[in-house]
Design an enzyme around this catalytic site. Structure first.
Site, PDB file in Angstrom:
ATOM      1  N   ALA A   1       0.823  -1.211   0.000  1.00  0.00           N
ATOM      2  CA  ALA A   1       0.000   0.000   0.000  1.00  0.00           C
ATOM      3  C   ALA A   1       0.863   1.270   0.000  1.00  0.00           C
ATOM      4  CB  ALA A   1      -0.936  -0.026   1.201  1.00  0.00           C
TER       5      ALA A   1
ATOM      6  N   GLY B   1       4.276   1.568  -0.273  1.00  0.00           N
ATOM      7  CA  GLY B   1       5.282   1.550  -1.344  1.00  0.00           C
ATOM      8  C   GLY B   1       4.667   1.952  -2.675  1.00  0.00           C
TER       9      GLY B   1
ATOM     10  N   LYS C   1       1.626   9.832  16.595  1.00  0.00           N
ATOM     11  CA  LYS C   1       1.114   8.772  15.710  1.00  0.00           C
ATOM     12  C   LYS C   1       0.996   7.464  16.491  1.00  0.00           C
ATOM     13  CE  LYS C   1      -0.002   6.764  11.769  1.00  0.00           C
ATOM     14  NZ  LYS C   1       0.728   6.247  10.655  1.00  0.00           N
TER      15      LYS C   1
ATOM     16  N   ASN D   1      -2.071   4.900  17.055  1.00  0.00           N
ATOM     17  CA  ASN D   1      -1.970   3.478  16.710  1.00  0.00           C
ATOM     18  C   ASN D   1      -2.253   2.572  17.908  1.00  0.00           C
ATOM     19  OD1 ASN D   1      -1.392   3.706  13.977  1.00  0.00           O
ATOM     20  ND2 ASN D   1       0.811   3.775  14.277  1.00  0.00           N
TER      21      ASN D   1
ATOM     22  N   SER E   1      -4.895  -1.546  10.407  1.00  0.00           N
ATOM     23  CA  SER E   1      -4.007  -2.512   9.751  1.00  0.00           C
ATOM     24  C   SER E   1      -3.681  -3.717  10.636  1.00  0.00           C
ATOM     25  CB  SER E   1      -2.735  -1.829   9.247  1.00  0.00           C
ATOM     26  OG  SER E   1      -1.895  -1.517  10.319  1.00  0.00           O
TER      27      SER E   1
END
Ligand SMILES: NC(=O)c1ccc[n+]([C@@H]2O[C@H](COP(=O)([O-])OP(=O)(O)OC[C@H]3O[C@@H](n4cnc5c(N)ncnc54)[C@H](OP(=O)(O)O)[C@@H]3O)[C@@H](O)[C@H]2O)c1
Length: 295
Positions: A11, A13, A179, A183, A248
């Site tokens: 995704a 990359g 971040k 997460n 994710s």
């Protein structure tokens, strides 16, 4: 013009390859572990087919000007096998991964001053391949934040003229820990196998707040500037996200892949331990996710 190798054409990359291609002045090399015939990225502006040399074996790699690693954090060791060839002329290596330990993760493989840690914000996902074309969907804007260093500024310059919000920031540590706070709560939907809407529940919200407060305490010990009220901001942001969205960790668990637990909640626990800061909520999340993986 720079010759840029992207290790991991998933995704992030794929999105980064599309951006660098739109810059119109770079030569791209995609380093992948399974052959791909064609990579296509659907961006808000339309679909872009990537024009790049594709390598499938690290032994084929020769020197480039820049390397961008866009694998999951748990694939770092295998991704690093590309570095001998790609960095044989001293190329800097940008690590586009989640967590706060980009330098530590790659220090066994490359000099620390060659490493540029990147915090990526971008909703993107791999789609099922069709007609021999690997597809990535970019669902929103991308932001790339690097430390304000010589290599950091060179990294930003690669994206000049593209749609990326790429910036070298003076306080990267704070950006990275913010971040990580966001997460950290992602472990709860992954554990419960329920999409983000589950965080709207009162009791789960309290657990999420505990996890973020632990992250704030450890982040402060690491030098990040984080206010007490940031925990409520993180929970409110999670509750604003689409109730059916899947983070994710959750997506990796559903797909039977490893999860980035160690790079996310695991980092909070490890660094908390180093500072003598208790992190029981994150430690429990790590123990449960690890037990699920072992099963
Ligand atoms: N996706 C997002 O929206 C997003 C947003 C912000 C940050 N991030 C972070 O960005 C990082 C990358 O995530 P992602 O979502 O792009 O992951 P992804 O879609 O799973 O892509 C990772 C890619 O790396 C490839 N790979 C793994 N080992 C490799 C190796 N040794 N050599 C070459 N390629 C290899 C995988 O190959 P296969 O195709 O064979 O599996 C896959 O294509 C993660 O740390 C993630 O947390 C992601």
């Amino acid at each position: 013009m720079a010759k840029i190798a992207i290790v991991g054409a998933g995704a992030i990359g794929g999105v980064v390859a599309a951006l660098l291609q739109t810059a119109g002045r770079h030569e791209l090399v995609l380093c992948v572990r399974r052959p791909i015939r064609q990579l296509a990225v659907s961006q808000p502006e339309g679909e872009l087919r990537i024009d790049a040399t594709v390598l499938t074996r690290p032994e084929e790699a020769g020197p480039v000007d820049w390397v961008m690693i866009a694998t999951k954090a748990y694939d770092a060791e295998a991704a690093a096998r590309w570095l001998d060839g790609l960095c044989s002329a001293g190329a800097p290596v940008a690590i586009l991964q989640n967590g706060v330990e980009h330098r530590e993760r790659f220090a066994p493989y490359i000099a620390k001053d060659q490493i540029v840690p990147v915090i990526v914000d971008c909703p993107a996902e791999r789609m099922p391949s069709q007609d021999g074309v690997d597809r990535i969907a970019q669902r929103g804007p991308i932001s790339l934040k690097v430390p304000d260093s010589t290599h950091g500024r060179e990294f930003v310059a690669l994206f000049a003229g593209t749609a990326a919000d790429a910036a070298a920031v003076s306080d990267w540590t704070t950006v990275a820990w913010k971040k990580l706070c966001h997460n950290a709560v992602g472990a709860l939907p992954a554990l419960l196998l329920q999409p983000a809407g589950v965080l709207r529940g009162e009791a789960i919200g309290e657990v999420a707040l505990d996890m973020v407060r632990e992250c704030i305490a450890v982040g402060r010990a690491e030098g990040a500037v984080l206010s007490d009220s940031f925990a409520e901001e993180v929970l409110a942001a999670s509750r604003r996200s689409a109730p059916d969205s899947i983070n994710s960790l959750h997506a990796d668990r559903l797909a039977g892949r490893p999860m980035e637990t160690a790079a996310r909640n695991g980092a909070i626990v490890r660094k908390g331990r180093a500072h003598g800061i208790p992190t029981p909520a994150n430690a429990m999340a790590v123990a449960l996710l690890d037990a699920l993986t072992a099963k």
